[in-house]
Design an enzyme around this catalytic site. Structure first.
Site, PDB file in Angstrom:
ATOM      1  N   HIS A  24     -37.495   4.739 -18.595  1.00 53.61           N
ATOM      2  CA  HIS A  24     -36.528   3.696 -18.437  1.00 53.61           C
ATOM      3  C   HIS A  24     -35.333   3.549 -19.359  1.00 53.61           C
ATOM      4  CE1 HIS A  24     -39.788   1.051 -16.612  1.00 53.61           C
ATOM      5  NE2 HIS A  24     -39.219   1.469 -15.651  1.00 53.61           N
ATOM      6  N   ASP A  54     -40.701   1.157 -20.318  1.00 61.98           N
ATOM      7  CA  ASP A  54     -40.353   0.014 -21.190  1.00 61.98           C
ATOM      8  C   ASP A  54     -40.926  -1.272 -20.857  1.00 61.98           C
ATOM      9  OD1 ASP A  54     -39.004  -1.925 -22.831  1.00 61.98           O
ATOM     10  OD2 ASP A  54     -37.207  -1.672 -22.167  1.00 61.98           O
ATOM     11  N   ASP A 111     -40.398  -0.022  -6.679  1.00 66.77           N
ATOM     12  CA  ASP A 111     -40.457   0.937  -6.647  1.00 66.77           C
ATOM     13  C   ASP A 111     -41.286   2.023  -7.892  1.00 66.77           C
ATOM     14  OD1 ASP A 111     -38.484   0.939  -4.673  1.00 66.77           O
ATOM     15  OD2 ASP A 111     -36.885   1.067  -5.926  1.00 66.77           O
ATOM     16  N   GLY A 113     -33.274   6.023 -10.602  1.00 67.61           N
ATOM     17  CA  GLY A 113     -34.505   5.457 -10.423  1.00 67.61           C
ATOM     18  C   GLY A 113     -34.343   4.393  -9.084  1.00 67.61           C
ATOM     19  N   ARG A 163     -48.754   4.184  -7.781  1.00 65.63           N
ATOM     20  CA  ARG A 163     -49.463   4.310  -6.779  1.00 65.63           C
ATOM     21  C   ARG A 163     -49.782   5.583  -6.133  1.00 65.63           C
ATOM     22  NH1 ARG A 163     -50.499   4.300  -1.878  1.00 65.63           N
ATOM     23  NH2 ARG A 163     -48.741   3.752  -0.521  1.00 65.63           N
ATOM     24  N   ASP A 170     -37.026   7.349  -7.960  1.00 65.42           N
ATOM     25  CA  ASP A 170     -38.271   7.136  -8.112  1.00 65.42           C
ATOM     26  C   ASP A 170     -39.030   7.621  -6.879  1.00 65.42           C
ATOM     27  OD1 ASP A 170     -38.370   6.261 -10.663  1.00 65.42           O
ATOM     28  OD2 ASP A 170     -38.230   4.191  -9.990  1.00 65.42           O
ATOM     29  N   LYS A 200     -34.849   6.495 -22.853  1.00 70.97           N
ATOM     30  CA  LYS A 200     -34.326   7.902 -22.427  1.00 70.97           C
ATOM     31  C   LYS A 200     -34.292   8.666 -23.768  1.00 70.97           C
ATOM     32  CE  LYS A 200     -32.288   6.114 -18.210  1.00 70.97           C
ATOM     33  NZ  LYS A 200     -33.266   6.449 -17.281  1.00 70.97           N
ATOM     34  N   HIS A 227     -36.044  -3.201  -9.925  1.00 71.20           N
ATOM     35  CA  HIS A 227     -36.664  -2.098  -8.944  1.00 71.20           C
ATOM     36  C   HIS A 227     -38.241  -1.768  -9.290  1.00 71.20           C
ATOM     37  CE1 HIS A 227     -35.700   0.629 -12.393  1.00 71.20           C
ATOM     38  NE2 HIS A 227     -36.284   1.503 -11.743  1.00 71.20           N
TER      39      HIS A 227
END
Length: 126
Positions: free
Chosen positions: A12, A85, A95, A60, A101, A65, A16, A92
């Site tokens: 995030h 973060d 995502d 992302g 998952r 992602d 970075k 998002h």
């Protein structure tokens, strides 16, 4: 099952710099791997570690992602390192949850912070 040859790096925005530092610190362990990363994260890792083989996906929120999720579903990713973060809301978020998952579903080792990544990377890199 084929050998998993990629390590995925995602961070995030506020994480970075930490991801670039992690890659710099572990450059020798990462060097034999194909690194896949979301857009800006991949750019920062590549700048910090020019010897690494970094393939940049989309950002992302623009589908990066999901691109990495597809690689996880194809069982190409040996390790997902995702510096999250927890204090910044993410538009998002769905995502991110889908990516996590898939990592769980396909039994892909996943580090969501640096402490866990420090433990998992040496185990994968053997």
């Amino acid at each position: 099952m084929t050998e998993r040859k990629k390590i995925a790096l995602i961070a995030h925005d506020k994480m970075k710099e930490q991801m670039a530092d992690f890659a710099r610190h572990h450059q020798n362990a990462l060097e034999p791997w194909q690194i896949v990363a979301t857009g800006t994260t991949g750019g920062q890792v590549q700048e910090a570690c020019p010897r690494l083989n970094v393939t940049r996906m989309k950002s992302g929120p623009l589908g990066g992602d999901q691109q990495i999720g597809a690689m996880i579903a194809q069982e190409e990713v040996a390790l997902l390192v995702f510096f999250v973060d927890p204090l910044t809301p993410m538009p998002h978020d769905v995502d991110v949850k889908a990516l996590m998952r898939l990592a769980i579903l396909y039994d892909t080792p996943m580090a969501l912070n640096r402490a866990t990544a420090e433990i998992l990377l040496p185990a994968i890199a053997r």
